[in-house]
Design a protein around this motif. Structure first.
Motif, short mmCIF file in Angstrom:
data_model
loop_
_atom_site.label_atom_id
_atom_site.label_comp_id
_atom_site.label_asym_id
_atom_site.label_seq_id
_atom_site.Cartn_x
_atom_site.Cartn_y
_atom_site.Cartn_z
N THR A 31 0.84 -1.20 0.00
CA THR A 31 0.00 0.00 0.00
C THR A 31 0.88 1.24 0.00
OG1 THR A 31 -0.06 0.16 2.42
CG2 THR A 31 -1.76 -1.20 1.36
N ARG A 33 0.64 3.60 2.03
CA ARG A 33 0.98 3.89 3.42
C ARG A 33 2.26 3.17 3.81
NH1 ARG A 33 -4.00 4.09 5.23
NH2 ARG A 33 -4.18 1.84 5.27
N THR A 34 2.40 1.92 3.39
CA THR A 34 3.62 1.16 3.67
C THR A 34 4.80 1.71 2.88
OG1 THR A 34 2.48 -0.89 4.27
CG2 THR A 34 4.73 -1.10 3.46
N GLU A 66 0.03 -6.30 12.17
CA GLU A 66 -1.42 -6.12 12.21
C GLU A 66 -2.00 -6.04 10.80
OE1 GLU A 66 -4.32 -3.59 15.02
OE2 GLU A 66 -3.11 -2.33 13.68
N GLU A 67 -1.34 -5.27 9.92
CA GLU A 67 -1.82 -5.17 8.54
C GLU A 67 -1.70 -6.52 7.81
OE1 GLU A 67 -0.35 -2.06 6.08
OE2 GLU A 67 -1.76 -0.61 6.93
N LEU A 89 -7.04 -2.35 2.39
CA LEU A 89 -6.04 -1.80 3.30
C LEU A 89 -5.47 -0.48 2.81
CD1 LEU A 89 -4.23 -5.08 4.35
CD2 LEU A 89 -5.49 -3.54 5.86
N THR A 93 -7.57 1.44 7.66
CA THR A 93 -6.65 0.75 8.56
C THR A 93 -7.37 -0.47 9.12
OG1 THR A 93 -7.37 1.92 10.54
CG2 THR A 93 -5.64 2.97 9.21
N PRO A 94 -6.63 -1.42 9.71
CA PRO A 94 -7.30 -2.57 10.34
C PRO A 94 -8.35 -2.17 11.37
CG PRO A 94 -4.99 -3.06 10.04
CD PRO A 94 -5.17 -1.61 9.67
N GLU A 96 -10.10 0.58 11.42
CA GLU A 96 -11.24 1.16 10.70
C GLU A 96 -12.10 0.06 10.06
OE1 GLU A 96 -9.10 5.41 9.57
OE2 GLU A 96 -9.20 3.81 8.09
N THR A 160 0.52 11.37 3.38
CA THR A 160 0.94 10.05 2.91
C THR A 160 1.47 10.14 1.49
OG1 THR A 160 -0.70 8.98 4.31
CG2 THR A 160 0.22 7.67 2.53
#
Length: 205
Positions: A31, A33-34, A66-67, A89, A93-94, A96, A160
């Motif tokens: 993602t 984000r990562t 977690e992701e 994802l 988020t997890p 959410e 981000t």
């Protein structure tokens, strides 16, 4: 199974990174984000899951366990494969995701690219208690079941996108300007769409 990769980030793009380990470059799908946590030329470690299909082998990367665990749980939903799990994802988020399922908020789940009304309803029915362990602690907002305010969402997405563009080698001023332009034009863009639009603005799409 390849559980993690550690090495130099030799390439970064929209949706992927190449991490070189012992002379072998591993293409990792992740993602935005990562990817925003990575920098080209710097060492990094990603948790990974290898998905093997008849015609492909795809390595998915995650910044935290977690992701990665949520990525696996999402795929227990019928007709929800790894690409769609990653899209979910990208949007949520997890915590959410867990909040949306608990609240039966199909609209929040449908924010993910490729998740329509039927799939969102299926996720609510089939995930149920499976995602309960990912819920935010009582008293702390999950930040996504009902959706953040538009300005806050745009600001978070912008940060981000800027971080992802920095990882791709752009200077902060031009990255920030591009992110601001695309999100000002359409504040509803999610991170992947905003990143693609910013890359187009910068001539690197």
């Amino acid at each position: 199974m390849i559980a993690s990769v550690r090495g130099e980030v030799v390439d970064l793009g929209a949706g992927f990174a190449v991490v070189e380990c012992a002379g072998v470059g591993h293409l990792v799908t992740a993602t935005a984000r990562t990817l925003a946590t990575l920098r080209r030329g710097e060492a990094a470690r990603l948790l990974t899951t290898l998905v093997v299909r008849e015609d492909s082998m795809t390595l998915y990367g995650f910044a935290d366990d977690e992701e990665r665990r949520m990525f696996e749980v999402l795929q227990t939903v019928s007709k929800l494969g790894p690409k769609l799990a990653l899209a979910v994802l990208e949007a949520l988020t997890p915590a959410e995701i867990a909040a949306a399922v608990a609240a039966e908020d199909a609209k929040a789940l449908a924010r993910a690219n490729g998740v329509g009304t039927r799939m969102a309803a299926r996720m609510i029915v089939e995930l149920g208690e499976k995602v309960a362990p990912f819920a935010a602690p009582t008293g702390e907002p999950a930040g996504g079941a009902a959706g953040p305010a538009p300005a806050a969402a745009a600001g978070a997405a912008g940060e981000t996108v800027v971080e992802a563009l920095l990882g791709l080698g752009f200077a902060r001023p031009e990255a920030a300007a591009a992110a601001e332009r695309v999100l000002a034009a359409d504040p509803e863009l999610d991170v992947p769409a905003a990143l693609r639009a910013a890359l187009a603005e910068l001539g690197r799409n």
